[in-house]
Write a protein that holds these residues in place. Structure first.
Motif, PDB file in Angstrom:
ATOM      1  N   ASP A  65       0.812  -1.221   0.000  1.00 62.17           N
ATOM      2  CA  ASP A  65       0.000   0.000   0.000  1.00 62.17           C
ATOM      3  C   ASP A  65       0.845   1.271   0.000  1.00 62.17           C
ATOM      4  N   LYS A  66       2.133   1.136   0.296  1.00 63.93           N
ATOM      5  CA  LYS A  66       3.002   2.305   0.408  1.00 63.93           C
ATOM      6  C   LYS A  66       4.079   2.350  -0.681  1.00 63.93           C
ATOM      7  N   ILE A  67       4.029   1.442  -1.624  1.00 65.09           N
ATOM      8  CA  ILE A  67       5.090   1.371  -2.632  1.00 65.09           C
ATOM      9  C   ILE A  67       5.220   2.659  -3.423  1.00 65.09           C
ATOM     10  N   GLU A 100       9.789  -7.657  -1.158  1.00 63.26           N
ATOM     11  CA  GLU A 100       8.475  -7.027  -0.997  1.00 63.26           C
ATOM     12  C   GLU A 100       7.942  -6.532  -2.340  1.00 63.26           C
ATOM     13  N   LEU A 101       8.822  -5.959  -3.159  1.00 63.08           N
ATOM     14  CA  LEU A 101       8.409  -5.470  -4.473  1.00 63.08           C
ATOM     15  C   LEU A 101       7.990  -6.632  -5.373  1.00 63.08           C
ATOM     16  N   LYS A 102       8.717  -7.730  -5.280  1.00 60.96           N
ATOM     17  CA  LYS A 102       8.382  -8.910  -6.082  1.00 60.96           C
ATOM     18  C   LYS A 102       7.019  -9.473  -5.693  1.00 60.96           C
ATOM     19  N   LEU A 103       6.752  -9.530  -4.377  1.00 64.71           N
ATOM     20  CA  LEU A 103       5.460 -10.029  -3.903  1.00 64.71           C
ATOM     21  C   LEU A 103       4.304  -9.143  -4.388  1.00 64.71           C
ATOM     22  N   ALA A 104       4.611  -7.849  -4.552  1.00 65.15           N
ATOM     23  CA  ALA A 104       3.592  -6.906  -5.029  1.00 65.15           C
ATOM     24  C   ALA A 104       3.578  -6.788  -6.552  1.00 65.15           C
TER      25      ALA A 104
END
Length: 243
Positions: free
Chosen positions: A73-75, A102-106
């Motif tokens: 939600d904060k990327i 985290e970026l990969k998961l999103a």
């Protein structure tokens, strides 16, 4: 303009591959070697408990994080803040590994597509102090950076300490830089002073008094401490004493 971001994270454990997640991000901005106060500090609900060993380090409980946003939600906010910056991290592979996970998961691109470059102060410290302990706490002690308020690890506090450590590690690098900006021609009507032959002047020699000599010695001691006893000025003192 030289924009640098000092970055640190806290996580639920040591391995993103094994499912550990990022729970805190702290960033401190420096422009032209001056802190701006434009910092970024976020907590994240990771959806899992911290490993007991990690919890003892950062003290961030699952209960505290329960109402915090997810990283996804904060990327956009993080991406905009870091855009094009030179990012400085202590032990960069660890923090970048968690950020990229985290970026990969999103389903977002890796962090390298956002930032300008990365400096790892752990690599710098190992080159400057081979064979010595080079943790952030060790560097604070060695360089005279006050970390007395650091009872637990926290991403924002550690980023602020890292900024102080970096300034000490790179002290003097900016001093010899000269501006490459062209000198403007005098505007119309401006008063142009004639050139003066300074060789015709005999300048008086003013000796330093005792107080000034003491202040000079105090500065050298600080430089000795931050450079590990490699202060160049000391060699000139020895030559002066021998001559």
């Amino acid at each position: 303009m030289s924009r640098q971001i000092f970055l640190d994270t806290e996580t639920t454990g040591l391995s993103a591959i094994d499912g550990d997640r990022l729970i805190e991000l702290g960033c401190v901005e420096m422009v032209n070697r001056k802190l701006t106060g434009n910092n970024l500090h976020l907590y994240f609900n990771a959806g899992r408990d911290s490993h007991p060993d990690a919890l003892r380090v950062h003290g961030i409980t699952t209960e505290f994080l329960k109402d915090k946003p997810r990283f996804a939600d904060k990327i956009d906010e993080i991406w905009e803040y870091l855009q094009g910056a030179e990012v400085i991290i202590h032990n960069a592979p660890f923090d970048l590994g968690f950020l990229n996970n985290e970026l990969k998961l999103a389903k977002r691109p890796p962090i390298k597509q956002c930032i300008g470059s990365v400096i790892d102060t752990l690599v710098m410290a190992k080159e400057m102090y081979p064979g010595k302990r080079n943790s952030l706490d060790s560097l604070c002690d060695r360089l005279g950076v006050d970390n007395s308020n650091r009872t637990l690890h926290g991403a924002l506090l550690d980023s602020e300490l890292l900024a102080d450590v970096y300034i000490n590690l790179t002290r003097g690098q900016e001093a010899l830089l000269m501006s490459d900006e062209p000198v403007d021609a005098p505007t119309a009507g401006a008063i142009v002073m004639p050139l003066v032959d300074l060789s015709t002047f005999k300048l008086p020699v003013l000796r330093a008094n005792e107080q000034e000599q003491q202040a000079h010695d105090d500065v050298l001691k600080q430089l000795d401490k931050s450079s590990g006893g490699k202060t160049t000025w000391r060699s000139f003192e020895n030559v002066s004493a021998e001559s």
